[in-house]
Design a protein around this motif. Sequence first.
Motif, mmCIF file in Angstrom:
data_model
loop_
_atom_site.group_PDB
_atom_site.id
_atom_site.type_symbol
_atom_site.label_atom_id
_atom_site.label_comp_id
_atom_site.label_asym_id
_atom_site.label_seq_id
_atom_site.Cartn_x
_atom_site.Cartn_y
_atom_site.Cartn_z
ATOM 1 N N VAL A 12 -0.637 48.556 46.857
ATOM 2 C CA VAL A 12 0.412 47.826 47.578
ATOM 3 C C VAL A 12 1.270 48.788 48.402
ATOM 4 O O VAL A 12 1.779 48.412 49.474
ATOM 5 C CB VAL A 12 1.283 46.989 46.621
ATOM 6 C CG1 VAL A 12 0.453 45.943 45.908
ATOM 7 C CG2 VAL A 12 2.045 47.850 45.640
ATOM 8 N N THR A 15 -0.830 49.560 51.589
ATOM 9 C CA THR A 15 -1.088 48.396 52.439
ATOM 10 C C THR A 15 0.191 47.759 52.960
ATOM 11 O O THR A 15 0.185 47.185 54.050
ATOM 12 C CB THR A 15 -1.900 47.332 51.679
ATOM 13 O OG1 THR A 15 -1.235 46.977 50.453
ATOM 14 C CG2 THR A 15 -3.296 47.843 51.366
ATOM 15 N N HIS A 16 1.289 47.862 52.211
ATOM 16 C CA HIS A 16 2.546 47.253 52.654
ATOM 17 C C HIS A 16 3.414 48.226 53.443
ATOM 18 O O HIS A 16 3.957 47.875 54.496
ATOM 19 C CB HIS A 16 3.331 46.717 51.452
ATOM 20 C CG HIS A 16 2.784 45.430 50.907
ATOM 21 N ND1 HIS A 16 1.586 45.348 50.249
ATOM 22 C CD2 HIS A 16 3.284 44.161 50.946
ATOM 23 C CE1 HIS A 16 1.364 44.087 49.891
ATOM 24 N NE2 HIS A 16 2.368 43.351 50.303
ATOM 25 N N TYR A 22 1.562 49.222 56.720
ATOM 26 C CA TYR A 22 0.906 48.054 57.307
ATOM 27 C C TYR A 22 0.839 48.146 58.830
ATOM 28 O O TYR A 22 1.857 48.230 59.511
ATOM 29 C CB TYR A 22 1.668 46.794 56.900
ATOM 30 C CG TYR A 22 1.089 45.511 57.448
ATOM 31 C CD1 TYR A 22 -0.206 45.134 57.153
ATOM 32 C CD2 TYR A 22 1.854 44.688 58.268
ATOM 33 C CE1 TYR A 22 -0.744 43.944 57.648
ATOM 34 C CE2 TYR A 22 1.343 43.505 58.764
ATOM 35 C CZ TYR A 22 0.045 43.140 58.450
ATOM 36 O OH TYR A 22 -0.493 41.974 58.945
ATOM 37 N N SER A 39 5.654 44.323 46.933
ATOM 38 C CA SER A 39 4.781 43.372 47.626
ATOM 39 C C SER A 39 5.243 41.926 47.555
ATOM 40 O O SER A 39 4.807 41.101 48.369
ATOM 41 C CB SER A 39 3.371 43.454 47.035
ATOM 42 O OG SER A 39 3.366 42.982 45.697
ATOM 43 N N PRO A 87 -0.619 39.763 49.333
ATOM 44 C CA PRO A 87 -1.491 40.835 49.832
ATOM 45 C C PRO A 87 -1.280 41.100 51.315
ATOM 46 O O PRO A 87 -0.757 40.251 52.040
ATOM 47 C CB PRO A 87 -2.892 40.278 49.567
ATOM 48 C CG PRO A 87 -2.729 38.803 49.675
ATOM 49 C CD PRO A 87 -1.345 38.490 49.158
ATOM 50 N N ARG A 88 -1.694 42.261 51.762
ATOM 51 C CA ARG A 88 -1.689 42.607 53.181
ATOM 52 C C ARG A 88 -2.976 43.344 53.516
ATOM 53 O O ARG A 88 -3.581 43.987 52.646
ATOM 54 C CB ARG A 88 -0.482 43.485 53.530
ATOM 55 C CG ARG A 88 0.811 42.714 53.725
ATOM 56 C CD ARG A 88 1.904 43.604 54.279
ATOM 57 N NE ARG A 88 3.124 42.870 54.512
ATOM 58 C CZ ARG A 88 4.260 43.407 54.950
ATOM 59 N NH1 ARG A 88 4.297 44.723 55.194
ATOM 60 N NH2 ARG A 88 5.331 42.683 55.148
ATOM 61 N N ALA A 125 -2.386 42.032 45.451
ATOM 62 C CA ALA A 125 -1.312 42.852 44.907
ATOM 63 C C ALA A 125 -1.607 43.290 43.476
ATOM 64 O O ALA A 125 -0.958 44.205 42.964
ATOM 65 C CB ALA A 125 0.009 42.089 44.960
#
Length: 338
Positions: free
Chosen positions: A88, A91-92, A95, A149, A153-154, A246
């Motif tokens: 997370v 990816t967060h 992003y 997160s 999800p991202r 996540a």
Amino acid sequence: MDSITETSVVRRRRPLPVSRGLVTVVLALLLLVVVGLVFAPSSVSSGAVQGMLPFAAVLAVIALGQTLVVMQGGIDLSVPGSVSLTIVLVTHQAYGDDSKVLPVALLALGVAVLTGLGNGFLIGRLGLNPIVATLGTNALLYAAVLAVSGGTPRETTALLARLAGGSTLGVPHAVLVAVLATVVTTVLVKKTAAGRRFEAVGANGLAAWAAGLRVEGFRAGGYVFAQVLYWLGALLLAGILNKPTAYQGDGYLLASVAAVVLGGTSLLGGRGNLVATALAALFLIQLDQFVLALGVDYAGKTLVQSAAFAIGVALYTINWSRLRRRVAARRPDVTVAT
């Protein structure tokens, strides 16, 4: 005198015994391939194997970390939280911005090291039970996952997808990283003085303490290096999956312990074969693929993983020779009348 010298030379040249766990997992892997060819050919097709290998690499790296902990007679239940938090974060926090991948990855590495130090302090210094300590750590990590997160999800960044999810000459990058991690970890544990002391502490902590080794430090070090390997596996997973959840680490606790046990490392601590652990991870992922090709659902796949774990425990933890002797001793003597 010549005979004594000749005998010593012969002893020196005698090859080292092959790990029983390594032999067992190689034979199991070969048998699985044969069974797959017969009953589920789609599970061993070139496309299926190419798609399976990156996930086997991720599990192998994570299982290497779990092996270090188990070699110290412990167990790390913070694997899901550690893997999920790294995912997370990258990816967060990064992003859509490739320039942030490296700083965020280093931030996640720092968190992993602190987590390992915390586990090592609780278990090595304060003497807490590893299950209790790492379970509490996992709860804190999941709280951090939710804070970062919000449970959503991202998508992964393009850079991470190329690095972790790409391939070179047909070989997935994740596999190359897993092989390198296995080689480096094996060399550090088996070929260095610190590694041999690490194994000695895991085999017999009291004897190691009497010999002047820093038992607490080596046990804490196992948890720290384990977290670094979880971090590495999580980075690979974040790049392989387009949109990881996540809580992506949830599936790696039982699987990592099963790979360790199937690789021949005793849950009581001591020596472990890291190459066997990596191959056991490959076996487990291929087993999942075989089971799914047969049409078994996710619940059935989990049961198969649990069965593999139970078989590994039975193979390497139970003293079968002693058990056979006990059974034979309890049998009543049979006399034949003449």
